[in-house]
Design a protein around this motif. Structure first.
Motif, mmCIF file in Angstrom:
data_model
loop_
_atom_site.group_PDB
_atom_site.id
_atom_site.type_symbol
_atom_site.label_atom_id
_atom_site.label_comp_id
_atom_site.label_asym_id
_atom_site.label_seq_id
_atom_site.Cartn_x
_atom_site.Cartn_y
_atom_site.Cartn_z
ATOM 1 N N LEU A 186 0.808 -1.215 0.000
ATOM 2 C CA LEU A 186 0.000 0.000 0.000
ATOM 3 C C LEU A 186 0.840 1.265 0.000
ATOM 4 O O LEU A 186 0.323 2.351 -0.263
ATOM 5 C CB LEU A 186 -0.919 0.008 1.230
ATOM 6 N N HIS A 187 2.133 1.142 0.302
ATOM 7 C CA HIS A 187 2.990 2.326 0.410
ATOM 8 C C HIS A 187 3.162 3.036 -0.918
ATOM 9 O O HIS A 187 3.459 4.231 -0.952
ATOM 10 C CB HIS A 187 4.361 1.928 0.968
ATOM 11 N N CYS A 188 2.989 2.330 -2.013
ATOM 12 C CA CYS A 188 3.147 2.941 -3.332
ATOM 13 C C CYS A 188 1.872 2.823 -4.161
ATOM 14 O O CYS A 188 1.922 2.778 -5.395
ATOM 15 C CB CYS A 188 4.311 2.289 -4.079
ATOM 16 N N SER A 189 0.737 2.743 -3.506
ATOM 17 C CA SER A 189 -0.529 2.602 -4.227
ATOM 18 C C SER A 189 -0.852 3.885 -4.975
ATOM 19 O O SER A 189 -0.439 4.983 -4.581
ATOM 20 C CB SER A 189 -1.657 2.260 -3.262
ATOM 21 N N GLU A 190 -1.596 3.749 -6.050
ATOM 22 C CA GLU A 190 -1.960 4.905 -6.858
ATOM 23 C C GLU A 190 -2.890 5.858 -6.094
ATOM 24 O O GLU A 190 -2.861 7.064 -6.294
ATOM 25 C CB GLU A 190 -2.640 4.448 -8.147
ATOM 26 N N SER A 191 -3.708 5.296 -5.239
ATOM 27 C CA SER A 191 -4.619 6.125 -4.454
ATOM 28 C C SER A 191 -4.058 6.302 -3.040
ATOM 29 O O SER A 191 -3.930 5.326 -2.297
ATOM 30 C CB SER A 191 -6.004 5.472 -4.389
ATOM 31 N N PRO A 192 -3.704 7.505 -2.650
ATOM 32 C CA PRO A 192 -3.113 7.721 -1.329
ATOM 33 C C PRO A 192 -4.088 7.482 -0.173
ATOM 34 O O PRO A 192 -3.675 7.351 0.973
ATOM 35 C CB PRO A 192 -2.684 9.197 -1.376
ATOM 36 N N ILE A 193 -5.387 7.400 -0.465
ATOM 37 C CA ILE A 193 -6.355 7.223 0.615
ATOM 38 C C ILE A 193 -6.456 5.772 1.073
ATOM 39 O O ILE A 193 -7.074 5.492 2.101
ATOM 40 C CB ILE A 193 -7.756 7.715 0.201
ATOM 41 N N LEU A 194 -5.850 4.848 0.338
ATOM 42 C CA LEU A 194 -5.975 3.438 0.681
ATOM 43 C C LEU A 194 -5.395 3.118 2.056
ATOM 44 O O LEU A 194 -5.942 2.293 2.784
ATOM 45 C CB LEU A 194 -5.301 2.557 -0.382
ATOM 46 N N GLN A 195 -4.283 3.749 2.410
ATOM 47 C CA GLN A 195 -3.662 3.469 3.704
ATOM 48 C C GLN A 195 -4.582 3.872 4.866
ATOM 49 O O GLN A 195 -4.623 3.195 5.889
ATOM 50 C CB GLN A 195 -2.326 4.210 3.832
ATOM 51 N N GLY A 196 -5.305 4.951 4.682
ATOM 52 C CA GLY A 196 -6.191 5.414 5.748
ATOM 53 C C GLY A 196 -7.617 4.900 5.632
ATOM 54 O O GLY A 196 -8.448 5.192 6.496
ATOM 55 N N LEU A 197 -7.899 4.117 4.585
ATOM 56 C CA LEU A 197 -9.262 3.621 4.370
ATOM 57 C C LEU A 197 -9.772 2.750 5.515
ATOM 58 O O LEU A 197 -10.926 2.919 5.953
ATOM 59 C CB LEU A 197 -9.336 2.863 3.047
ATOM 60 N N PRO A 198 -8.987 1.810 6.056
ATOM 61 C CA PRO A 198 -9.499 0.985 7.157
ATOM 62 C C PRO A 198 -9.886 1.813 8.387
ATOM 63 O O PRO A 198 -10.945 1.566 8.991
ATOM 64 C CB PRO A 198 -8.331 0.040 7.463
ATOM 65 N N ALA A 199 -9.044 2.779 8.768
ATOM 66 C CA ALA A 199 -9.360 3.608 9.940
ATOM 67 C C ALA A 199 -10.607 4.448 9.693
ATOM 68 O O ALA A 199 -11.478 4.569 10.567
ATOM 69 C CB ALA A 199 -8.174 4.504 10.282
ATOM 70 N N SER A 200 -10.715 5.023 8.489
ATOM 71 C CA SER A 200 -11.897 5.815 8.160
ATOM 72 C C SER A 200 -13.143 4.938 8.148
ATOM 73 O O SER A 200 -14.214 5.357 8.615
ATOM 74 C CB SER A 200 -11.719 6.492 6.800
ATOM 75 N N SER A 201 -13.014 3.725 7.631
ATOM 76 C CA SER A 201 -14.154 2.803 7.588
ATOM 77 C C SER A 201 -14.617 2.453 8.996
ATOM 78 O O SER A 201 -15.824 2.345 9.263
ATOM 79 C CB SER A 201 -13.772 1.519 6.831
ATOM 80 N N PHE A 202 -13.684 2.259 9.901
ATOM 81 C CA PHE A 202 -14.022 1.929 11.284
ATOM 82 C C PHE A 202 -14.841 3.045 11.925
ATOM 83 O O PHE A 202 -15.879 2.794 12.546
ATOM 84 C CB PHE A 202 -12.740 1.682 12.076
ATOM 85 N N PHE A 203 -14.398 4.281 11.770
ATOM 86 C CA PHE A 203 -15.113 5.394 12.389
ATOM 87 C C PHE A 203 -16.447 5.674 11.694
ATOM 88 O O PHE A 203 -17.409 6.095 12.345
ATOM 89 C CB PHE A 203 -14.236 6.644 12.395
#
Length: 527
Positions: free
Chosen positions: A119-136
């Motif tokens: 995920l560190h080089c994914s095209e979409s920068p929001i992927l790394q924070g997606l799990p935390a955002s999904s939880f909240f």
């Protein structure tokens, strides 16, 4: 003269366990007229203590699942594998611009989702924070849906299902094979988690006399602190193992706890009485008072009680549409919760993102330990301090220290002290706000209102990282933190327009609250 029936019936062959007169029940007794004389004459018995501890233990597992992504979703450290004049790799390089032969992770790739799923080089920068955002986001939805159900299906039932959904979702997370499945299950985990905090607070406080409600309401915060504090230790022990192991370590004990909760915890006697379940309420009350009144039992006459299921309040939505003063009270508490949440989540995120970079395990432990003195202050002073003035002071202190934090510049020690002071004030305000909310609204809608206010704090946690990131690099961080500080100070100060609840009797429904004139001044004046 109205007839009176004793709450307790003496067995002919036994004597009173204590030399005291038993409370008497008059015709058309209200909820508090039944509960308070009985509990007040008994103090707090060991079955009630055990009930509070078992109920509050849910917050231990809730805190672990809330903050677990600090370790499972962390960006691992890396190092160069070829250090020579022929490579551009160095400690400041962007690994996404390097050849895979030039660098490697310090630990096995399965220690974090970032390295395992690249995920560190994914095209979409929001992927790394997606799990935390999904939880909240799950927390927000669950707070709206499950919070409203808590006043309908019961405190214990809501707590059981919320904890079970959260723990089972976390078990399935350990078998995720991509970021989308992982995020969806984190959303489901957050959905279940939303019901835990408010259910614990309400069920604990409704199981004891009013004089103890403030203190037992803080036990859940203490358990939450213990859960948060235990997490860095578990993560450190499993630092070289798969991130999936940490989920199993924290979720499997939670499933066992759910079974314990189902068979060893009693439903709230206040809720049972408010729903007209007199027989079930009598059984629970008999269990709670057993150590004080041996060989005696409750003798509640349903016909003499002014408590029936038909007298229950309608759902919260209808109440808000009909009662403008309740809507205004709730909106003011929601605004205060949102402001406190900005700093409660915003300051730790700032600590981890920038100027106070410490060891991951050490910095997390430091923030977790700050919640312990916050709990102790609320526990010992909740019966003495006024709710409104204390919340206003804590909110302003948190907001001001948050603004000064980034203005301290290169003075790292001062900056750290200001950050910790701001976070500590927000922790204390958060604990006190939930207790204040449980006192502000009657029994019939208490679970729903506490749950909604809890989610307002979570919403502050969703907004705060967006505001912080809006500043870009460190040179532009002052403005976002000023915005956070001003919003926290103003929003938290809105509680001054609410009524003071210290020392007041909590009504069981809206009608009783209106009759006693507990509403704020603008209702009294007919506004």
């Amino acid at each position: 003269m109205a007839d009176s029936t004793p709450l307790l019936s003496n067995s002919p062959s036994t004597k009173n366990h204590q030399d005291q007169e038993f409370p008497k029940l008059n015709d058309h007794s209200s909820l508090e007229e039944i509960i308070e004389p009985l509990f007040g004459s008994c103090g707090i018995a060991w079955p009630q203590i055990l009930q509070v501890i078992l109920v509050s233990l849910a917050c231990f597992f809730e805190a672990q699942q809330t903050f677990i992504t600090i370790f499972t979703d962390a960006i691992p450290s890396w190092h160069c594998t070829q250090i020579s004049t022929n490579t551009s790799c160095n400690s400041k390089s962007n690994v996404c611009q390097l050849s895979s032969k030039e660098w490697t992770w310090d630990k096995p790739i399965y220690t974090s989702i970032v390295s395992e799923w690249s995920l560190h080089c994914s095209e979409s920068p929001i992927l790394q924070g997606l799990p935390a955002s999904s939880f909240f986001m799950g927390c927000l939805l669950g707070g709206l849906v499950l919070g409203l159900l808590g006043d309908t299906i019961g405190r214990k039932t809501m707590l059981f299902f919320g904890c079970l959904i959260m723990s089972m979702a976390s078990i399935f997370i350990a078998f995720s094979d991509n970021i989308w499945m992982y995020s969806a299950l984190r959303f489901l985990s957050g959905y279940g988690r939303a019901a835990i905090g408010s259910s614990v607070l309400v069920l604990s406080s409704e199981s004891v006399a009013k004089q103890y409600q403030g203190k037992v309401g803080t036990i859940g915060f203490f358990m939450s602190t213990l859960g948060f504090v235990s997490l860095p230790g578990l993560a450190y022990i499993n630092r070289n193992y798969s991130w999936r192991v940490l989920y199993l370590w924290t979720s499997l004990p939670a499933v066992v706890y759910c079974m314990l909760l189902q068979f060893c915890v009693y439903e709230s006697p206040r809720w049972l009485l408010s729903k007209g379940e007199v027989r079930e309420a009598s059984a629970v009350l008999n269990t709670f008072i057993a150590p004080y009144f041996k060989n005696q039992s409750l003798n509640l006459d349903h016909k003499k009680l002014n408590i029936t299921s038909r007298g229950s309040d309608p759902p919260l939505i209808k109440i808000l549409l009909r009662k403008r003063w309740i809507l205004r009270q709730l909106l003011l508490v929601l605004a205060a919760g949102f402001g406190i949440g900005l700093m409660y989540y915003g300051m730790p995120l700032g600590l981890g993102n920038g100027n106070f970079s410490l060891n991951l395990y050490l910095s997390t432990e430091l923030n977790a330990l700050l919640e312990l003195p916050a709990f102790l202050i609320v526990f010992f002073l909740v019966e003495k301090c006024k709710r409104r003035s204390t919340l206003v002071g804590l909110s302003i202190l948190s907001g001001v220290c948050g603004m000064l934090c980034m203005m301290a510049g290169e003075r790292k020690v001062l900056q750290l002290v200001l950050e910790l002071t701001s976070f500590f004030s927000a922790c204390t305000a958060f604990d006190l706000l939930l207790i204040y909310t449980s006192e502000l609204f009657p029994t019939s809608i208490r679970n729903a209102t506490v749950s909604i206010v809890w989610q307002a704090v979570v919403l502050g946690g969703v907004v705060s990282p967006v505001l912080v990131d809006a500043g870009g690099d460190n040179s532009n961080k002052i403005l976002p933190y000023m915005v956070l500080g001003i919003m926290t100070s103003i929003a938290g100060s809105l509680v001054i327009f609410l009524p003071e609840t210290k020392g007041l009797e909590i009504p069981k429904n809206i009608q009783e609250q209106e009759q006693k004139g507990v509403e704020p001044p603008y209702v009294m004046n007919g506004v």
